[in-house]
Design an enzyme around this catalytic site. Structure first.
Site, PDB file in Angstrom:
ATOM      1  N   CYS A  11       5.594   6.572   3.984  1.00  0.00           N
ATOM      2  CA  CYS A  11       4.178   6.658   3.609  1.00  0.00           C
ATOM      3  C   CYS A  11       3.973   7.938   2.821  1.00  0.00           C
ATOM      4  O   CYS A  11       4.322   9.020   3.293  1.00  0.00           O
ATOM      5  CB  CYS A  11       3.277   6.643   4.841  1.00  0.00           C
ATOM      6  SG  CYS A  11       1.513   6.844   4.454  1.00  0.00           S
ATOM      7  N   CYS A  14      -0.628  10.888   1.910  1.00  0.00           N
ATOM      8  CA  CYS A  14      -1.000  12.303   1.897  1.00  0.00           C
ATOM      9  C   CYS A  14      -0.179  12.999   0.817  1.00  0.00           C
ATOM     10  O   CYS A  14       0.838  13.652   1.093  1.00  0.00           O
ATOM     11  CB  CYS A  14      -0.758  12.931   3.263  1.00  0.00           C
ATOM     12  SG  CYS A  14      -1.800  12.262   4.568  1.00  0.00           S
ATOM     13  N   CYS A  87       0.634   8.160  13.153  1.00  0.00           N
ATOM     14  CA  CYS A  87       0.146   8.994  12.049  1.00  0.00           C
ATOM     15  C   CYS A  87      -0.577  10.231  12.573  1.00  0.00           C
ATOM     16  O   CYS A  87      -1.465  10.139  13.432  1.00  0.00           O
ATOM     17  CB  CYS A  87      -0.789   8.177  11.162  1.00  0.00           C
ATOM     18  SG  CYS A  87      -1.610   9.132   9.869  1.00  0.00           S
ATOM     19  N   TYR A 240     -29.558   5.520  -0.243  1.00  0.00           N
ATOM     20  CA  TYR A 240     -28.219   5.207   0.277  1.00  0.00           C
ATOM     21  C   TYR A 240     -28.071   5.880   1.645  1.00  0.00           C
ATOM     22  O   TYR A 240     -27.076   6.559   1.930  1.00  0.00           O
ATOM     23  CB  TYR A 240     -27.114   5.695  -0.662  1.00  0.00           C
ATOM     24  CG  TYR A 240     -27.210   5.206  -2.084  1.00  0.00           C
ATOM     25  CD1 TYR A 240     -26.707   3.959  -2.452  1.00  0.00           C
ATOM     26  CD2 TYR A 240     -27.783   5.997  -3.067  1.00  0.00           C
ATOM     27  CE1 TYR A 240     -26.777   3.522  -3.764  1.00  0.00           C
ATOM     28  CE2 TYR A 240     -27.866   5.579  -4.384  1.00  0.00           C
ATOM     29  CZ  TYR A 240     -27.356   4.332  -4.729  1.00  0.00           C
ATOM     30  OH  TYR A 240     -27.438   3.907  -6.038  1.00  0.00           O
ATOM     31  N   GLU A 261     -31.642   1.807   2.478  1.00  0.00           N
ATOM     32  CA  GLU A 261     -30.246   1.382   2.547  1.00  0.00           C
ATOM     33  C   GLU A 261     -30.199  -0.143   2.433  1.00  0.00           C
ATOM     34  O   GLU A 261     -31.017  -0.835   3.037  1.00  0.00           O
ATOM     35  CB  GLU A 261     -29.617   1.838   3.862  1.00  0.00           C
ATOM     36  CG  GLU A 261     -28.298   1.200   4.238  1.00  0.00           C
ATOM     37  CD  GLU A 261     -27.203   1.469   3.218  1.00  0.00           C
ATOM     38  OE1 GLU A 261     -26.490   0.517   2.863  1.00  0.00           O
ATOM     39  OE2 GLU A 261     -27.065   2.631   2.775  1.00  0.00           O
ATOM     40  N   ASN A 303     -26.847   9.858  -1.773  1.00  0.00           N
ATOM     41  CA  ASN A 303     -25.458   9.844  -1.323  1.00  0.00           C
ATOM     42  C   ASN A 303     -24.840   8.521  -1.754  1.00  0.00           C
ATOM     43  O   ASN A 303     -24.547   7.664  -0.934  1.00  0.00           O
ATOM     44  CB  ASN A 303     -25.400  10.019   0.200  1.00  0.00           C
ATOM     45  CG  ASN A 303     -23.978  10.099   0.718  1.00  0.00           C
ATOM     46  OD1 ASN A 303     -23.061  10.491  -0.001  1.00  0.00           O
ATOM     47  ND2 ASN A 303     -23.769   9.714   1.968  1.00  0.00           N
ATOM     48  N   CYS A 330     -18.841  11.796  -3.573  1.00  0.00           N
ATOM     49  CA  CYS A 330     -17.420  11.708  -3.242  1.00  0.00           C
ATOM     50  C   CYS A 330     -16.574  11.536  -4.502  1.00  0.00           C
ATOM     51  O   CYS A 330     -15.374  11.293  -4.414  1.00  0.00           O
ATOM     52  CB  CYS A 330     -17.160  10.561  -2.271  1.00  0.00           C
ATOM     53  SG  CYS A 330     -17.608   8.931  -2.922  1.00  0.00           S
TER      54      CYS A 330
END
Length: 380
Positions: A11, A14, A87, A240, A261, A303, A330
């Site tokens: 994996c 990351c 993990c 949102y 929302e 947001n 984000c």
């Protein structure tokens, strides 16, 4: 953080795991500053760091393998399952629960879905953990065929794992890279998981969105609340709003707060929390945030998803009466585009919050004030 899955090449999610965390955080902060370099005078507050491991409150596990030996994790390039139950991004409590969920796959005869042959029933198991150690578990199925077996064996599982308080089954019949479908069947009497964030117990239903990093989400809400208290608006519009994270944390005596929302389930959860807190001046509506009309609030919180606000909503905000906007993003690309589409506002302060260590992703929150008004004293 050392990770055996990463070291073995199983994996590589990351991507920056080999970079010291302090250097990761500094690089993200520098990247965010560069992305918003067109805003002179923007004051950057110190970035918010995360724990390096054990910070994820949600496990989104692809189920593969066989009924007898299921894997919970991801698929490799050949479509085979890679088991990631150990993990390091998950808590010890999550680590303890995942093997029991895999055992339930076997006991209930839930055949893992095989992408290559398009056969099988169980596609994903999605697990959300609250800070109090309770869990919400969702089984994503291709059809309802396995439901009777899941219902049959669920009571025994719940008796052995009282920490699992909400369970549902989601039907996702399509063969495409979509995590969930529209049909959700609740399998427990309790329908929401209570997640306490910065002193407020938010209710999360099976389909509710919530930040993956609870500790950093708490800092995000504290930052927004600090800005709001400085500005002292009498009315707040939260677009949102999800389950009400920002709206509920910005509530204050003499301040009207309204959240919007599109998800009716999220709105129901937000209303439940507001009622528990006795917040009569906090209301919520299930509606499209991009079609709410010209906002008349003093402060607007936005947001949006990664795609950002878009030209139409930016134009609505431009035409509105809000003196202040708090924008939580984000995605730096869409954030920069939206700020350029809000020329009536000045970006005063910003802060990076590292929701996703070891990756390129982070949250950036920005305080915007309408041009021509006196800036409220900034933090240092």
């Amino acid at each position: 953080m050392q990770c055996g899955y990463f070291d073995a090449g199983l994996c590589r999610s990351c991507t920056h795991l080999l970079t010291p965390y302090a250097d990761q955080l500094a690089a993200k902060d520098a990247h965010a500053r560069a992305a918003l370099a067109d805003h002179p005078g923007l004051v950057w507050l110190a970035p918010v760091a995360s724990a390096e491991g054990g910070f994820r409150n949600k496990a989104k596990m692809v189920v593969a393998g066989t009924v007898e030996e299921p894997t919970l994790g991801i698929l490799d390039t050949d479509g085979r399952g890679v088991d990631l139950r150990g993990c390091g991004l998950y808590s010890p409590a999550m680590h303890a629960l995942l093997p029991s969920l895999a055992a339930l796959v076997t006991t209930a005869g839930l055949t893992p879905y095989d992408v290559a042959t398009r056969r099988g029933e169980l596609k994903h198991v999605l697990v959300t953990e609250s800070p109090g150690g309770e869990f919400l578990v969702r089984w994503v199925l291709r059809s309802t065929e396995p439901l009777p077996r899941l219902r049959k064996h669920l009571p025994g599982f719940l008796a052995a794992h009282p920490e699992v308080v909400v369970v549902s089954a989601n039907r996702q019949p399509d063969h495409k890279a979509v995590l969930e479908g529209e049909e959700e069947v609740l399998l427990t009497a309790r329908g929401t998981l209570t997640v306490e964030v910065a002193g407020i117990g938010l209710h999360l239903g099976p389909r509710s969105f919530f930040q993956t990093n609870t500790a950093v989400a708490a800092e995000l809400y504290r930052q927004a609340r600090g800005w709001a208290d400085r500005v002292a608006p009498t009315s707040v519009l939260d677009l949102y709003c999800g389950v009400g994270g920002f709206a509920l944390h910005l509530a204050a005596p003499g301040r009207r707060v309204h959240g919007v929302e599109v998800s009716e389930q999220a709105v129901a959860s937000a209303r439940t929390t507001a009622a528990e807190l006795g917040l009569t001046d906090v209301t919520f509506a299930a509606a499209d945030a991009t079609a709410t009309g010209v906002p008349d609030a003093d402060l607007v919180v936005v947001n949006p998803p990664r795609r950002g606000l878009g030209p139409a909503l930016c134009a609505t905000l431009e035409a509105g009466a809000a003196s202040t906007i708090v924008y939580s993003s984000c995605h730096l690309g869409s954030l920069a585009r939206d700020l350029a589409a809000l020329p009536s506002y000045v970006a005063r302060e910003a802060r990076l919050l590292d929701m996703f260590p070891h990756t390129d992703h982070a949250e950036v929150v920005v305080l915007l004030e309408r041009r021509g008004q006196t800036a409220v004293g900034s933090e240092k």
